[in-house]
Motif scaffolding. Structure first.
Motif, mmCIF file in Angstrom:
data_model
loop_
_atom_site.group_PDB
_atom_site.id
_atom_site.type_symbol
_atom_site.label_atom_id
_atom_site.label_comp_id
_atom_site.label_asym_id
_atom_site.label_seq_id
_atom_site.Cartn_x
_atom_site.Cartn_y
_atom_site.Cartn_z
ATOM 1 N N TYR A 160 43.093 32.397 68.816
ATOM 2 C CA TYR A 160 43.404 31.797 67.519
ATOM 3 C C TYR A 160 42.961 32.701 66.365
ATOM 4 O O TYR A 160 43.690 32.866 65.383
ATOM 5 N N ILE A 161 41.774 33.279 66.481
ATOM 6 C CA ILE A 161 41.295 34.206 65.449
ATOM 7 C C ILE A 161 42.251 35.394 65.348
ATOM 8 O O ILE A 161 42.630 35.812 64.245
ATOM 9 N N GLU A 162 42.649 35.943 66.488
ATOM 10 C CA GLU A 162 43.593 37.067 66.496
ATOM 11 C C GLU A 162 44.901 36.690 65.810
ATOM 12 O O GLU A 162 45.460 37.486 65.046
ATOM 13 N N LEU A 163 45.406 35.499 66.090
ATOM 14 C CA LEU A 163 46.658 35.069 65.480
ATOM 15 C C LEU A 163 46.540 34.999 63.958
ATOM 16 O O LEU A 163 47.470 35.378 63.239
ATOM 17 N N ALA A 164 45.405 34.518 63.472
ATOM 18 C CA ALA A 164 45.191 34.445 62.021
ATOM 19 C C ALA A 164 45.027 35.837 61.417
ATOM 20 O O ALA A 164 45.497 36.089 60.305
ATOM 21 N N GLU A 165 44.379 36.730 62.148
ATOM 22 C CA GLU A 165 44.209 38.100 61.653
ATOM 23 C C GLU A 165 45.545 38.851 61.625
ATOM 24 O O GLU A 165 45.800 39.627 60.708
ATOM 25 N N GLN A 166 46.381 38.620 62.634
ATOM 26 C CA GLN A 166 47.650 39.338 62.737
ATOM 27 C C GLN A 166 48.711 38.825 61.764
ATOM 28 O O GLN A 166 49.588 39.565 61.356
ATOM 29 N N ARG A 167 48.619 37.555 61.421
ATOM 30 C CA ARG A 167 49.607 36.944 60.528
ATOM 31 C C ARG A 167 48.873 35.998 59.584
ATOM 32 O O ARG A 167 48.543 34.871 59.955
ATOM 33 N N PRO A 168 48.608 36.447 58.364
ATOM 34 C CA PRO A 168 47.833 35.622 57.427
ATOM 35 C C PRO A 168 48.372 34.203 57.237
ATOM 36 O O PRO A 168 47.584 33.286 56.985
ATOM 37 N N ALA A 169 49.664 33.981 57.399
ATOM 38 C CA ALA A 169 50.200 32.624 57.270
ATOM 39 C C ALA A 169 49.595 31.684 58.305
ATOM 40 O O ALA A 169 49.525 30.471 58.079
ATOM 41 N N ASN A 170 49.133 32.226 59.426
ATOM 42 C CA ASN A 170 48.513 31.384 60.458
ATOM 43 C C ASN A 170 47.151 30.856 60.042
ATOM 44 O O ASN A 170 46.628 29.945 60.689
ATOM 45 N N GLU A 171 46.584 31.408 58.978
ATOM 46 C CA GLU A 171 45.318 30.861 58.491
ATOM 47 C C GLU A 171 45.473 29.399 58.085
ATOM 48 O O GLU A 171 44.506 28.644 58.111
ATOM 49 N N ALA A 172 46.689 28.987 57.759
ATOM 50 C CA ALA A 172 46.936 27.588 57.412
ATOM 51 C C ALA A 172 46.640 26.658 58.582
ATOM 52 O O ALA A 172 46.363 25.471 58.386
ATOM 53 N N PHE A 173 46.680 27.205 59.800
ATOM 54 C CA PHE A 173 46.508 26.387 61.001
ATOM 55 C C PHE A 173 45.176 26.617 61.698
ATOM 56 O O PHE A 173 44.795 25.828 62.563
ATOM 57 N N LEU A 174 44.477 27.694 61.364
ATOM 58 C CA LEU A 174 43.293 28.098 62.117
ATOM 59 C C LEU A 174 42.225 27.014 62.175
ATOM 60 O O LEU A 174 41.698 26.711 63.248
ATOM 61 N N TYR A 175 41.888 26.425 61.051
ATOM 62 C CA TYR A 175 40.847 25.401 61.041
ATOM 63 C C TYR A 175 41.215 24.255 62.002
ATOM 64 O O TYR A 175 40.398 23.821 62.818
ATOM 65 N N GLY A 176 42.430 23.772 61.912
ATOM 66 C CA GLY A 176 42.880 22.675 62.779
ATOM 67 C C GLY A 176 42.887 23.068 64.249
ATOM 68 O O GLY A 176 42.508 22.272 65.109
ATOM 69 N N TRP A 177 43.324 24.298 64.533
ATOM 70 C CA TRP A 177 43.318 24.760 65.924
ATOM 71 C C TRP A 177 41.900 24.714 66.480
ATOM 72 O O TRP A 177 41.677 24.221 67.576
ATOM 73 N N LEU A 178 40.971 25.275 65.727
ATOM 74 C CA LEU A 178 39.590 25.317 66.208
ATOM 75 C C LEU A 178 38.958 23.930 66.264
ATOM 76 O O LEU A 178 38.211 23.618 67.184
ATOM 77 N N ALA A 179 39.277 23.084 65.285
ATOM 78 C CA ALA A 179 38.696 21.746 65.246
ATOM 79 C C ALA A 179 39.250 20.836 66.345
ATOM 80 O O ALA A 179 38.512 20.035 66.917
ATOM 81 N N ASN A 180 40.539 20.995 66.658
ATOM 82 C CA ASN A 180 41.197 20.050 67.555
ATOM 83 C C ASN A 180 41.489 20.568 68.948
ATOM 84 O O ASN A 180 41.757 19.776 69.850
ATOM 85 N N ARG A 181 41.448 21.868 69.150
ATOM 86 C CA ARG A 181 41.816 22.420 70.449
ATOM 87 C C ARG A 181 40.645 23.037 71.205
ATOM 88 O O ARG A 181 40.754 23.324 72.387
ATOM 89 N N ILE A 182 39.541 23.256 70.540
ATOM 90 C CA ILE A 182 38.353 23.850 71.166
ATOM 91 C C ILE A 182 37.238 22.819 71.163
ATOM 92 O O ILE A 182 36.951 22.214 70.135
ATOM 93 N N GLY A 183 36.602 22.642 72.317
ATOM 94 C CA GLY A 183 35.431 21.770 72.343
ATOM 95 C C GLY A 183 35.607 20.455 72.930
ATOM 96 O O GLY A 183 36.256 19.843 73.530
#
Length: 183
Positions: A160-183
C-alpha cells in the motif's frame, strides 16, 4: 476442533467495508458497487448501470472468483484466519498476489528448510502449498497462525505504501487501506 470461516459472513464483512456504489475520481477501477469493479461485473456478464448492480451477483462473484477458484477454502481447513485474510487481500489486490505472499512467507518461516521444504512461488494453491502450511502449523501451532498473519499483513502494508509512493492519487486511499485492511 475449529470450524472454517463461513464464506457468507466473510462476504458480508467485505460488502459492509466496501459499501454500496462508489465512483471516486482517483480510483482507476472506475464505478464499483459492493466492492465489485465495473470491469469485473462486465466480465461476468452484467451489462447494466453499476448503480444497480445486484448484491446477489456480487456475492456469487466473491464466492466463485475469490474463495473457491483460488483454493482459499482449502486453506480454511487448516488456518481459518489465514484463509479469511487471503480472501480479503485477494479481493483488494488480486488472488495471485495474496497466494504469492502466503508462499513467500511460508518459505521465509521454514527455518532454512528444517521444518518443511521450500515451495515454488507460483501463486497457485496446490498440494505443496497446503503441505507447507500444514508443516508450519504442526511446528508452530496456534501462535504460528498469528505470526503468519502478521507476515501477510506486513507485505500488504508495504505494498500500500508503494502504491501511494508510485501514484500520488493513491494517497486518497492509503489511510483507509491501512485502517481497514491491516490488523
Amino acid at each position: 476442533m475449529f470450524s472454517p470461516p463461513d464464506i457468507d459472513t466473510l462476504i458480508d464483512k467485505v460488502i459492509q467495508l466496501e459499501g454500496d456504489f462508489s465512483h471516486h475520481p482517483a480510483d482507476r477501477g472506475g464505478p464499483t458497487r459492493w466492492g465489485v469493479t465495473e470491469a469485473v461485473a462486465r466480465a461476468h456478464g452484467y451489462a447494466g448501470n453499476m448503480r444497480h448492480f445486484p448484491r446477489e451477483e456480487a456475492v456469487a462473484i466473491y464466492k466463485r472468483n475469490y474463495w473457491y477458484r483460488p483454493g482459499f477454502d482449502r486453506i480454511a481447513q487448516l488456518a481459518p484466519q489465514i484463509a479469511a485474510e487471503l480472501f480479503d487481500t485477494g479481493i483488494n489486490m488480486g488472488t495471485r498476489t495474496a497466494i504469492g505472499w502466503l508462499q513467500r512467507s511460508l518459505n521465509a518461516l521454514n527455518r532454512n528448510r528444517r521444518d518443511y521444504g521450500d515451495i515454488a512461488v507460483d501463486r497457485k494453491i496446490g498440494s505443496k502449498t497446503v503441505a507447507a502450511l500444514a508443516g508450519f502449523l504442526a511446528k508452530r501451532g496456534d501462535q504460528g497462525e498469528t505470526v503468519l498473519m502478521r507476515a501477510l499483513q506486513a507485505l500488504q502494508g508495504a505494498r500500500y505504501i508503494e502504491l501511494a509512493e508510485q501514484r500520488p492519487a493513491n494517497e486518497a486511499f492509503l489511510y483507509g487501506w491501512l485502517a481497514n485492511r491491516i490488523g
